[in-house]
Scaffold this motif. Structure first.
Motif, PDB file in Angstrom:
ATOM      1  N   SER A  20      -0.109  -8.721  -0.859  1.00 31.65           N
ATOM      2  CA  SER A  20      -0.671  -7.325  -2.065  1.00 31.65           C
ATOM      3  C   SER A  20      -0.691  -6.844  -0.022  1.00 31.65           C
ATOM      4  N   THR A  21      -1.054  -5.270   0.074  1.00 35.17           N
ATOM      5  CA  THR A  21      -1.924  -4.814   1.572  1.00 35.17           C
ATOM      6  C   THR A  21      -2.607  -3.739   0.423  1.00 35.17           C
ATOM      7  N   VAL A  22      -3.993  -3.508   1.920  1.00 38.96           N
ATOM      8  CA  VAL A  22      -4.219  -2.385   1.212  1.00 38.96           C
ATOM      9  C   VAL A  22      -4.786  -1.650   3.138  1.00 38.96           C
ATOM     10  N   ALA A  23      -5.519  -0.405   2.606  1.00 42.84           N
ATOM     11  CA  ALA A  23      -5.678  -0.541   3.943  1.00 42.84           C
ATOM     12  C   ALA A  23      -7.588  -0.260   3.726  1.00 42.84           C
ATOM     13  N   GLU A  24      -8.554  -0.585   5.162  1.00 39.43           N
ATOM     14  CA  GLU A  24      -9.750  -0.584   4.533  1.00 39.43           C
ATOM     15  C   GLU A  24     -10.749   0.147   6.356  1.00 39.43           C
ATOM     16  N   THR A  25     -11.401   0.219   6.337  1.00 42.95           N
ATOM     17  CA  THR A  25     -12.012   0.697   7.502  1.00 42.95           C
ATOM     18  C   THR A  25     -12.004  -0.359   8.842  1.00 42.95           C
ATOM     19  N   GLY A  26     -10.249   0.599   9.974  1.00 45.28           N
ATOM     20  CA  GLY A  26     -10.427   0.562  10.567  1.00 45.28           C
ATOM     21  C   GLY A  26      -9.069  -0.556  10.717  1.00 45.28           C
ATOM     22  N   TYR A  27      -8.403  -1.051   9.347  1.00 44.52           N
ATOM     23  CA  TYR A  27      -7.810  -2.779   9.731  1.00 44.52           C
ATOM     24  C   TYR A  27      -7.167  -2.530   8.332  1.00 44.52           C
ATOM     25  N   ALA A  28      -6.151  -2.514   8.677  1.00 45.76           N
ATOM     26  CA  ALA A  28      -5.296  -3.145   7.631  1.00 45.76           C
ATOM     27  C   ALA A  28      -5.011  -4.581   7.382  1.00 45.76           C
ATOM     28  N   VAL A  29      -4.769  -4.795   5.720  1.00 49.14           N
ATOM     29  CA  VAL A  29      -6.071  -6.290   5.299  1.00 49.14           C
ATOM     30  C   VAL A  29      -4.136  -6.596   4.206  1.00 49.14           C
ATOM     31  N   TYR A  67       0.567  -1.235  -0.138  1.00 50.13           N
ATOM     32  CA  TYR A  67      -0.307   0.368   0.261  1.00 50.13           C
ATOM     33  C   TYR A  67       0.605   1.321   0.065  1.00 50.13           C
ATOM     34  N   PRO A  68       0.464   2.362  -0.492  1.00 46.43           N
ATOM     35  CA  PRO A  68       1.840   3.178  -0.705  1.00 46.43           C
ATOM     36  C   PRO A  68       1.580   4.434  -0.050  1.00 46.43           C
ATOM     37  N   ALA A  69       0.732   4.318   1.071  1.00 49.28           N
ATOM     38  CA  ALA A  69       0.494   4.828   2.511  1.00 49.28           C
ATOM     39  C   ALA A  69       1.307   3.702   3.609  1.00 49.28           C
ATOM     40  N   PRO A  70       1.991   4.177   4.835  1.00 50.13           N
ATOM     41  CA  PRO A  70       2.241   3.520   6.004  1.00 50.13           C
ATOM     42  C   PRO A  70       1.436   2.667   6.005  1.00 50.13           C
ATOM     43  N   LEU A  71       1.084   1.245   6.883  1.00 45.66           N
ATOM     44  CA  LEU A  71       0.312   1.159   8.182  1.00 45.66           C
ATOM     45  C   LEU A  71       0.564   0.367   9.199  1.00 45.66           C
ATOM     46  N   PRO A  72       0.481   1.095   9.942  1.00 50.82           N
ATOM     47  CA  PRO A  72       0.378   0.679  11.390  1.00 50.82           C
ATOM     48  C   PRO A  72      -0.181  -0.127  12.335  1.00 50.82           C
ATOM     49  N   VAL A  73       0.370  -1.116  12.627  1.00 48.62           N
ATOM     50  CA  VAL A  73      -0.951  -1.470  13.704  1.00 48.62           C
ATOM     51  C   VAL A  73       0.224  -1.955  15.166  1.00 48.62           C
ATOM     52  N   ASN A  74       0.369  -2.481  15.844  1.00 46.03           N
ATOM     53  CA  ASN A  74       0.720  -3.301  17.190  1.00 46.03           C
ATOM     54  C   ASN A  74       1.046  -4.582  17.293  1.00 46.03           C
ATOM     55  N   GLY A  75       1.854  -5.531  17.191  1.00 42.12           N
ATOM     56  CA  GLY A  75       2.302  -6.742  17.607  1.00 42.12           C
ATOM     57  C   GLY A  75       3.269  -7.197  17.235  1.00 42.12           C
ATOM     58  N   ASP A  76       3.698  -8.160  17.284  1.00 42.93           N
ATOM     59  CA  ASP A  76       4.752  -9.427  17.165  1.00 42.93           C
ATOM     60  C   ASP A  76       5.050  -9.215  15.286  1.00 42.93           C
ATOM     61  N   SER A  77       6.211  -9.194  15.171  1.00 45.11           N
ATOM     62  CA  SER A  77       6.355  -8.746  14.335  1.00 45.11           C
ATOM     63  C   SER A  77       6.934 -10.259  13.759  1.00 45.11           C
ATOM     64  N   LYS A  90      -6.741 -10.164   8.227  1.00 46.09           N
ATOM     65  CA  LYS A  90      -7.044  -8.335   8.386  1.00 46.09           C
ATOM     66  C   LYS A  90      -6.238  -8.418  10.449  1.00 46.09           C
ATOM     67  N   VAL A  91      -6.040  -6.917  10.094  1.00 43.22           N
ATOM     68  CA  VAL A  91      -5.385  -6.667  11.679  1.00 43.22           C
ATOM     69  C   VAL A  91      -5.307  -5.191  11.850  1.00 43.22           C
ATOM     70  N   PRO A  92      -6.121  -4.941  13.079  1.00 45.77           N
ATOM     71  CA  PRO A  92      -6.565  -3.531  13.023  1.00 45.77           C
ATOM     72  C   PRO A  92      -5.165  -2.879  13.121  1.00 45.77           C
ATOM     73  N   LEU A  93      -5.339  -1.418  12.832  1.00 47.78           N
ATOM     74  CA  LEU A  93      -4.749  -0.410  12.450  1.00 47.78           C
ATOM     75  C   LEU A  93      -4.891   0.692  14.229  1.00 47.78           C
ATOM     76  N   VAL A  94      -3.425   0.807  13.895  1.00 49.78           N
ATOM     77  CA  VAL A  94      -3.153   1.808  15.134  1.00 49.78           C
ATOM     78  C   VAL A  94      -3.849   3.136  15.385  1.00 49.78           C
ATOM     79  N   SER A  95      -4.023   3.682  14.308  1.00 46.24           N
ATOM     80  CA  SER A  95      -4.622   5.262  13.847  1.00 46.24           C
ATOM     81  C   SER A  95      -4.854   4.895  11.913  1.00 46.24           C
ATOM     82  N   PRO A  96      -5.990   6.122  11.611  1.00 46.32           N
ATOM     83  CA  PRO A  96      -6.309   6.411  10.788  1.00 46.32           C
ATOM     84  C   PRO A  96      -5.062   6.148   9.661  1.00 46.32           C
TER      85      PRO A  96
END
Length: 456
Positions: free
Chosen positions: A374-383, A336-346, A446-452
């Protein structure tokens, strides 16, 4: 460390308030006894005054009747003193010098006062009454008094009897509470004995009747027993399946290792060595997957860090690209062109992505020609999506694909990949879904995003 027993705790909770109440009740009872004593003695003074006045009127002031003398000598627990003056203030009978009250006497018919008599405080009643003695008619004053110490002694006696009664009741109540609590807690002791005599392997539900107050504890214990029983069963199944899965790679490694020393042809030897390395790699991969499952199973409080999902996926794809490309299969990563910030264990997220790529490579079949991540951003989630054009899986088999050691077709995998992926995503508050296609398979993480995330 052993805390106070429930029996002692209940005893200490019940008795102190009752003891305090008994003390307050004792003071109240003493006040009541004091007021009762005053009322009774004042009435005895009035009765004595009336009797003396009657006798004076009847006898013309000469003498008191024997019954009145007996009453005066010992009335209400203490001796009564009296002094009578007739019309004109003439002394008639009784003690010569009545106590002198410091209060006002006035012209009242009855007047109660406190005074001193021979150095002692006394209670005095002055009764004024019109009387005819001989040919004289005027007011007759009857003064009757009694020692205040006699009144106090009577009140103290009443208070002592009340205190003795209260103390007896408290002692009886303490015994009732002590032994009553013991009897009331007997079902808990029976429950303790029932649990104590169980063997470590007996995890059946407790079906012993218990009081309503303990029913919740027993229900919680039964639920815990059920969870432990299920955990043990799952662990036993896991160990059995793991032993079965490890047996084949171990046997293959042993066979290849035993054959290799006898191979003299260089080309054949290189082939056997490659087979041995592949078998060792498969065993190591299976061992790593088993360790990942155990970590997910028992690590109840994982520590998550701030991650960027594009970076994690790029690292996995970079490591995996040579293996995929060596099999002449197209492989691409579209972040995805923009960063996808998540909280997790790498490590866990990387393991999940690795398993998806490995599954596509292992179960894609001979027609597999491309794998795309591929990665994309959906409502509240990084997919993150892993898509291949292999043989895929039937739509009615998507649930079975997540079972541990379950394989829908023959292949090189262990049947742990999707099970690990599902556990990892649950641990991260996300989800995984399989989307069977006409050709191939699409897997979405689908992993919850930390911020929009801003749109690119």
């Amino acid at each position: 460390m052993t805390s106070m027993s429930l029996r002692s705790r209940l005893f200490m909770l019940i008795l102190p308030p009752l003891l305090l109440l008994s003390i307050v009740l004792g003071f109240w009872r003493f006040e009541v006894a004091q007021r009762t004593s005053e009322t009774l003695f004042d009435r005895s003074l009035l009765a004595a005054a009336l009797a003396i006045s009657r006798d004076v009127a009847i006898s013309g002031g000469d003498a008191l009747s024997p019954s009145t003398r007996d009453f005066v000598s010992d009335a209400g627990g203490g001796e009564l003193f009296y002094h009578v003056t007739g019309p004109g203030g003439i002394y008639i009978t009784g003690y010569a010098y009545p106590p002198v009250s410091g209060g006002r006497t006035g012209e009242e018919m009855l007047n109660y006062t406190m005074a001193e008599y021979r150095g002692e405080p006394v209670r005095v009643l002055r009764m004024r009454e019109s009387t005819t003695i001989g040919n004289l008619t005027d007011d007759t004053i009857v003064t009757v008094w009694q020692r205040d110490s006699d009144r106090n002694a009577f009140a103290a006696a009443l208070a002592r009897r009340a205190a003795a009664l209260i103390a007896s009741l408290m002692a009886a109540l303490a015994l009732v509470v002590w032994f009553g609590v013991k009897i009331g807690l007997r079902p808990l002791n029976d429950l303790q004995d029932a649990i104590q005599h169980r063997s470590p392997d007996d995890l059946r539900d407790i079906r012993r009747p218990v009081p309503a107050e303990v029913f919740g504890i027993v229900a919680t214990l039964n639920r815990l027993f059920g969870q432990v029983r299920q955990s043990i069963e799952d662990h036993q199944v896991f160990i059995s399946n793991a032993a079965h899965q490890l047996r084949n790679p171990a046997s293959a490694l042993l066979s290849l290792a035993e054959v290799l020393p006898d191979v003299s042809d260089p080309q054949e030897r290189r082939l056997r060595e490659r087979e041995l390395i592949a078998a060792a790699r498969k065993s190591a991969r299976l061992a790593n997957q088993l360790l990942s499952l155990e970590r997910l199973r028992y690590d109840e409080a994982p520590t998550f860090d701030a991650l960027e999902l594009n970076a994690v996926a790029a690292e996995v794809c970079s490591d995996f690209a040579p293996t995929v490309l060596s099999r002449d299969i197209g492989f691409g990563f579209e972040p995805y062109p923009a960063p996808l910030p998540v909280n997790g264990d790498s490590v866990l997220l990387g393991e999940a992505i690795t398993n998806l790529v490995e599954n596509a490579l292992s179960h894609g079949g001979p027609g597999l020609s491309a794998i795309r991540v591929s990665t994309v951003a959906e409502t509240g989630y990084a997919v993150l999506t892993v898509q291949d054009d292999g043989i895929g899986i039937p739509k009615d088999s998507t649930q079975a694909a997540f079972q541990r050691f379950g394989q829908l077709s023959e292949g090189e995998g262990s049947g742990l990949g999707l099970a690990i992926v599902q556990d990892v995503l649950r641990r991260h508050g996300g989800d995984v879904e399989l989307l069977p296609q006409d050709r191939g398979l699409v897997v979405r993480l689908k992993v919850p995003l930390v911020s929009p995330v801003a749109k690119p």
